[in-house]
Design a protein around this motif. Structure first.
Motif, short mmCIF file in Angstrom:
data_model
loop_
_atom_site.label_atom_id
_atom_site.label_comp_id
_atom_site.label_asym_id
_atom_site.label_seq_id
_atom_site.Cartn_x
_atom_site.Cartn_y
_atom_site.Cartn_z
N GLY A 162 -11.23 7.97 7.11
CA GLY A 162 -10.44 8.82 7.82
C GLY A 162 -8.96 8.46 7.40
N THR A 163 -8.95 7.37 6.67
CA THR A 163 -7.39 6.72 6.38
C THR A 163 -7.14 6.67 4.77
OG1 THR A 163 -7.57 5.28 8.39
CG2 THR A 163 -5.92 4.66 6.73
N ILE A 164 -5.96 7.08 4.56
CA ILE A 164 -5.39 6.67 3.20
C ILE A 164 -4.31 6.10 3.18
CG2 ILE A 164 -4.58 7.72 1.15
CD1 ILE A 164 -6.21 10.34 1.95
N ILE A 165 -3.99 5.06 2.31
CA ILE A 165 -2.86 4.33 2.31
C ILE A 165 -2.18 4.67 1.01
CG2 ILE A 165 -1.71 1.94 2.15
CD1 ILE A 165 -4.33 0.69 3.38
N VAL A 166 -0.97 5.07 1.38
CA VAL A 166 0.01 5.35 0.22
C VAL A 166 1.11 4.36 0.21
CG1 VAL A 166 -0.63 7.80 -0.07
CG2 VAL A 166 1.28 7.28 1.45
N GLY A 167 1.71 4.07 -0.97
CA GLY A 167 2.79 3.21 -1.32
C GLY A 167 3.17 2.85 -2.61
N SER A 168 4.35 2.01 -2.67
CA SER A 168 4.61 1.54 -3.83
C SER A 168 4.21 0.01 -3.95
CB SER A 168 6.11 1.37 -3.71
OG SER A 168 6.67 0.78 -4.89
N TRP A 169 3.08 -0.02 -4.49
CA TRP A 169 2.27 -1.05 -4.74
C TRP A 169 2.79 -2.45 -5.12
CZ3 TRP A 169 -1.61 -1.32 -1.49
CH2 TRP A 169 -2.06 -0.12 -1.18
N GLN A 170 4.25 -2.28 -5.89
CA GLN A 170 4.87 -3.48 -6.26
C GLN A 170 5.58 -4.17 -4.97
OE1 GLN A 170 5.21 -0.32 -7.29
NE2 GLN A 170 5.12 -0.19 -9.57
#
Length: 156
Positions: A96-104
């Motif tokens: 039930g979790t999604i991680i979004v981000g600027s992976w740099q």
């Protein structure tokens, strides 16, 4: 018994198995690590990241069935891409979790290489068991927390 085989293939099998286990644990800590006892603080436990709640069953499998718009035949998650961004899946991300981000902005550092050590004193002479240790000196962390957010499914 595999260790007793003196072929390079047997050594390679064991080394690969140990390296895979360390990689799985590293991934788990990078996602969910709590930062205690000199361990990595994972993304979802990093202070300052955003959190957005969503509803209506927005799991990854659901997003592969939800259309982008009426009649286009295209989906929110398609060919490993969502909203123009590559999607990477890990079983270490809570359901039930999604991680979004600027992976740099997520930094990993290693010192040295994977060490595989055989402990001659940890062997059990009666059974022939051998004690083996795999060690990787590594650290990771979020450089800019505001570059990440978790999308979590709201409790119903």
């Amino acid at each position: 018994k595999l260790l007793k085989q003196s072929t390079p293939q047997a050594d390679a099998i064991i080394q690969n198995m140990l390296a895979l286990e360390i990689a799985k644990e590293f991934d788990l800590k990078c996602v969910q690590g709590d930062g205690t006892l000199n361990t990595i603080t994972g993304i979802i436990n990093t202070t300052g990241i955003g959190n957005i709640e969503y509803s209506n069953g927005g799991s990854r499998s659901e997003e592969r069935r939800v259309g982008k718009d009426e009649g286009s035949g295209r989906f929110i998650l398609e060919d490993g891409v969502m909203n123009g961004r590559q999607v990477v899946v890990s079983t270490n991300v809570p359901a039930g979790t999604i991680i979004v981000g600027s992976w740099q902005q997520f930094v990993t550092v290693t010192w040295g290489v994977l060490e595989i050590l055989v402990d001659p004193y940890g062997a059990n002479l009666a059974t022939g068991d051998v004690s083996i240790r795999a060690i990787l000196d590594v650290d990771a962390g979020v450089r800019h927390p505001e570059a990440f957010a978790t999308l979590t499914e709201a409790a119903v």
